[in-house]
Design a protein around this motif. Structure first.
Motif, short mmCIF file in Angstrom:
data_model
loop_
_atom_site.label_atom_id
_atom_site.label_comp_id
_atom_site.label_asym_id
_atom_site.label_seq_id
_atom_site.Cartn_x
_atom_site.Cartn_y
_atom_site.Cartn_z
N GLU A 1 78.34 -38.85 37.82
CA GLU A 1 78.57 -38.28 39.15
C GLU A 1 77.27 -38.20 39.93
O GLU A 1 77.21 -38.59 41.10
CB GLU A 1 79.21 -36.90 39.05
CG GLU A 1 80.69 -36.91 38.78
CD GLU A 1 80.99 -36.98 37.28
OE1 GLU A 1 80.02 -36.93 36.50
OE2 GLU A 1 82.17 -37.08 36.91
N ALA A 2 76.24 -37.68 39.25
CA ALA A 2 74.97 -37.52 39.94
C ALA A 2 74.46 -38.86 40.45
O ALA A 2 73.97 -38.98 41.57
CB ALA A 2 73.95 -36.87 39.02
N ALA A 3 74.60 -39.89 39.60
CA ALA A 3 74.14 -41.22 40.01
C ALA A 3 74.95 -41.72 41.19
O ALA A 3 74.41 -42.29 42.15
CB ALA A 3 74.24 -42.18 38.83
N LEU A 4 76.26 -41.46 41.13
CA LEU A 4 77.14 -41.89 42.20
C LEU A 4 76.74 -41.25 43.52
O LEU A 4 76.66 -41.90 44.57
CB LEU A 4 78.58 -41.49 41.85
CG LEU A 4 79.72 -42.25 42.50
CD1 LEU A 4 79.62 -43.71 42.13
CD2 LEU A 4 81.04 -41.67 42.04
N VAL A 5 76.43 -39.94 43.46
CA VAL A 5 76.04 -39.21 44.66
C VAL A 5 74.74 -39.76 45.23
O VAL A 5 74.55 -39.84 46.45
CB VAL A 5 75.90 -37.70 44.32
CG1 VAL A 5 75.23 -36.97 45.46
CG2 VAL A 5 77.26 -37.12 44.03
N CYS A 6 73.84 -40.20 44.33
CA CYS A 6 72.57 -40.75 44.80
C CYS A 6 72.71 -42.17 45.31
O CYS A 6 71.71 -42.82 45.62
CB CYS A 6 71.53 -40.73 43.69
SG CYS A 6 71.09 -39.08 43.19
N GLY A 7 73.92 -42.71 45.32
CA GLY A 7 74.12 -44.03 45.88
C GLY A 7 73.94 -45.16 44.89
O GLY A 7 73.76 -46.30 45.29
N VAL A 8 74.01 -44.85 43.59
CA VAL A 8 73.92 -45.92 42.61
C VAL A 8 75.30 -46.55 42.45
O VAL A 8 76.31 -45.84 42.44
CB VAL A 8 73.45 -45.37 41.25
CG1 VAL A 8 73.37 -46.48 40.23
CG2 VAL A 8 72.12 -44.69 41.39
N ASN A 9 75.34 -47.88 42.35
CA ASN A 9 76.61 -48.54 42.12
C ASN A 9 76.93 -48.44 40.63
O ASN A 9 76.52 -49.26 39.82
CB ASN A 9 76.50 -50.01 42.55
CG ASN A 9 77.84 -50.70 42.49
OD1 ASN A 9 78.76 -50.24 41.82
ND2 ASN A 9 77.95 -51.81 43.19
N VAL A 10 77.67 -47.37 40.28
CA VAL A 10 77.88 -47.04 38.88
C VAL A 10 78.61 -48.17 38.14
O VAL A 10 78.23 -48.54 37.03
CB VAL A 10 78.67 -45.72 38.76
CG1 VAL A 10 79.10 -45.48 37.34
CG2 VAL A 10 77.82 -44.58 39.23
#
Lengths: 353, 288
Positions: free
Chosen positions: B174-183
């Protein structure tokens, strides 16, 4: 309305019993009411496959009890089969005990091994527990292998002919009439267990362990009990399997043997006892049906047909593997779940046309 | 004798470590406990057979072919099978990978026949003596390449921006997603890396033995290796692989060849009972 539905229910039950009783006659005579049936009209099935299916049903029921009801995933269920086969070899082949005593001893030792195998469940959860059953599987199969090479040799462990007092189980039909009641008994027994206090506690444990503990249920004890019951059934199935085949080697009980039971309960539907029966039936009967069609088509000889004939067993595996994958992705509740869905829709239509 | 056994144990262990590393990368990223890792090893061996024997490519091109094919396979598995199952129970995902390995085994048998194939690469196969030690060049090369790959991916995760993104994704979706990482992209990359590492292991195992479906059980030794090392730990996977190789060779030569796997699984049970999070893993705290 309720009268007529009761009538239908009883009618269906009686019809089912009649079919089950007539099935061995049909499959050995290979004709129905004097009309001769071709191999393909009987779907390429024989009574031996039906018997093996009944034995597999015992395994699938016991695994579904453990995994679907108690929520304990076991990837080493073949180990209990191997245990049963080994106990049967010791008591039956070496000590010469009568067949019923062999089955009882297999159940007892199976329960004991099950409790030991369940011990890690007191300490580890989830994935780690799955792995402990995986490791246990290898250890049990190794013990079986050492035992086999110490007392017998590479060709495998031979088993004597099974007999219940003077009733010798020397034809598939006789086996059928011993195995069928056992499956019914186990099915009925497990079903009743589930509606007892203990069974409800077990379902609660599967759904929410902490809530169950806080309502005063000793989860640890319950887990071991589930393991003991499930592995006792599986061990009996293993002993039956060994006696039925009359010769068994340790290679029979590889990890693929364990995997097939998981596949059965996934196809049938996790947590549904009748689903386990359906899954086992499909898993054991479909290969021979597919093989039948593949060899029948192969006689007219196209390149594609030839490939089908040459790779029958691989083809079966591709179909089954894909079936499991498709079910997992599109219908995680298995065939039992699909059945329930159809039933609810049908009933809704019936009540409100 | 002992030094000889230790050498082959470490050399095989390096390959196991490599396969286990691929397994861990996938597990860390997508929490998929991949029972098909053994079959990915087999696929690697047969990609090599395809490139070298069937297509007759030169060795350098064959390597490219193997890497590209394995990476494509990994990405496909993630896109088609793993992604639709996200959020499902653990057993579903485990069973999916098992079913996948059943299908893959059958497909390989249909395409290449049930018999194994010899894999001939221009890698050196001779033996040279170092004091009393007979060193098989193939084992040595396998170990060196494994260590090179492990170092390469270690550096990749540690120093490159993409490696950082992948670690962040593995840490917290989730945190990565919020930071704009293409999970999804990162997870797909993890599957590609996992498959490539398994395929490299398969290339060597296929040459040390035969390229056949029997390699699956060897590839599956990555599972105990990973658990012994600690499931979330990358150095743990490598050391677990080395340990598994050592135990296997030691028990095969001093106790009995048949018993070689058993000691690994006994160690696995002991680790699970005493230290379930593995030698190098972090203790997971149960959340209510």
């Amino acid at each position: 309305m309720s009268d007529s539905s009761r009538f239908w229910r009883w009618g269906l039950a009686i019809l089912g019993v009649l079919i089950l009783l007539y099935l061995p006659v049909l499959l050995t005579e290979r004709s129905i009411l004097g009309v001769r049936l071709s191999n393909m009209q009987l779907l390429n099935l024989g009574l031996t496959q039906i018997n093996l299916m009944l034995i597999a049903m015992l395994g699938a029921l016991s695994l579904n009890y453990l995994t679907g009801m108690a929520g304990l995933i076991s990837i080493g269920h073949a180990a209990f089969y191997a245990t049963g086969a080994m106990v049967a070899a010791i008591t039956g082949s070496q000590w010469g005990w009568p067949f019923p005593a062999v089955l009882v001893s297999a159940a007892a030792v199976g329960a004991l091994v099950g409790v030991i195998a369940g011990l890690p469940s007191l300490r580890v959860r989830g994935l780690y527990f799955v792995l402990s059953t995986f490791a246990m599987h290898y250890i049990v199969v190794f013990v079986f292998q050492e035992y086999q090479f110490k007392f017998f040799d590479v060709v495998g462990v031979p088993y004597p002919e099974a007999s219940i007092s003077s009733f010798v189980l020397n034809t598939p039909t006789r086996w059928y009439f011993v195995l069928l009641p056992m499956v019914v008994l186990v099915f009925w027994g497990l079903k009743n267990t589930l509606s007892s206090r203990e069974g409800r506690a077990m379902l609660a444990m599967r759904d929410h362990e902490l809530a169950t503990t806080s309502s005063g249920i000793d989860v640890r004890f319950l887990r071991l009990k589930a393991f003991a019951l499930s592995s006792a059934i599986a061990a009996v199935a293993g002993a039956l399997y060994a006696y039925y085949l009359t010769n068994v080697t340790s290679e029979f009980f590889g990890i693929h043997f364990a995997i097939q039971f998981i596949a059965m309960i996934i196809i049938g539907g996790m947590g549904s006892l009748s689903g386990a029966l359906v899954g086992a039936a499909l898993w054991l009967l479909l290969p021979s049906i597919i093989t039948g069609f593949a060899s029948q088509g192969g006689t007219d000889g196209g390149l594609f047909q030839q490939m089908l004939v040459e790779n029958k067993s691989q083809l079966v595996q591709v179909i089954f593997g894909s079936l499991v994958i498709v079910l997992l992705i599109f219908a995680p509740t298995g065939l039992a779940g699909i059945g329930r869905k159809i039933q609810t829709r049908f009933v809704a239509l019936w009540n409100h046309p | 004798m002992l030094a000889q056994v230790l050498f082959s144990g470490l050399a095989l262990g390096s390959i196991y470590g490599l396969v286990a590393l691929g397994f861990t990368v996938v597990f860390k990223a997508t929490e998929v406990f991949n029972f098909a890792q053994g079959m990915l090893v087999v696929c690697g061996a047969f990609f090599a057979v395809t490139a070298i024997s069937l297509l007759g490519l030169p060795f350098g091109l064959s390597l490219v072919f193997i890497v590209v094919a394995a990476a494509t396979l990994g990405i496909l598995i993630h896109r088609v099978l793993i992604q639709p199952l996200s959020g499902q129970s653990m057993l579903s995902v485990i069973m999916l990978t098992i079913a996948l390995s059943i299908v893959m085994r059958a497909v390989i048998e249909i395409t290449f026949g049930p018999q194994g194939r010899t894999l001939a690469t221009p890698l050196p196969t001779g033996v040279f003596l170092l004091g009393e030690l007979r060193i098989s060049q193939l084992h040595l090369v396998a170990a060196l390449v494994s260590w090179f790959c492990m170092g390469l991916f270690g550096a990749f995760f540690k120093f490159t921006p993409i490696g950082l993104l992948m670690r962040a994704t593995a840490d917290n979706h989730e945190a990565a997603l919020v930071c704009g990482v293409n999970v999804n992209l990162m997870n797909r990359l993890a599957w590609a890396i996992g498959a490539v590492l398994a395929a490299v292991g398969g290339l060597f195992l296929g040459q040390l033995q035969l390229a056949s479906n029997d390699l699956e059980s060897i590839g599956l030794l990555a599972l105990p290796a990973v658990v012994i090392g600690g499931m979330q730990s990358i150095p743990g996977a490598i050391i677990g692989g080395l340990l598994v190789g050592l135990i296997e060779q030691l028990s095969a030569s001093y106790i009995s060849p048949k018993a070689s796997d058993i000691f690994i699984y006994i160690l696995l049970i002991l680790i699970l009972l005493i230290r379930p999070w593995g030698l190098f893993g972090q203790k997971e705290l149960g959340r209510v």
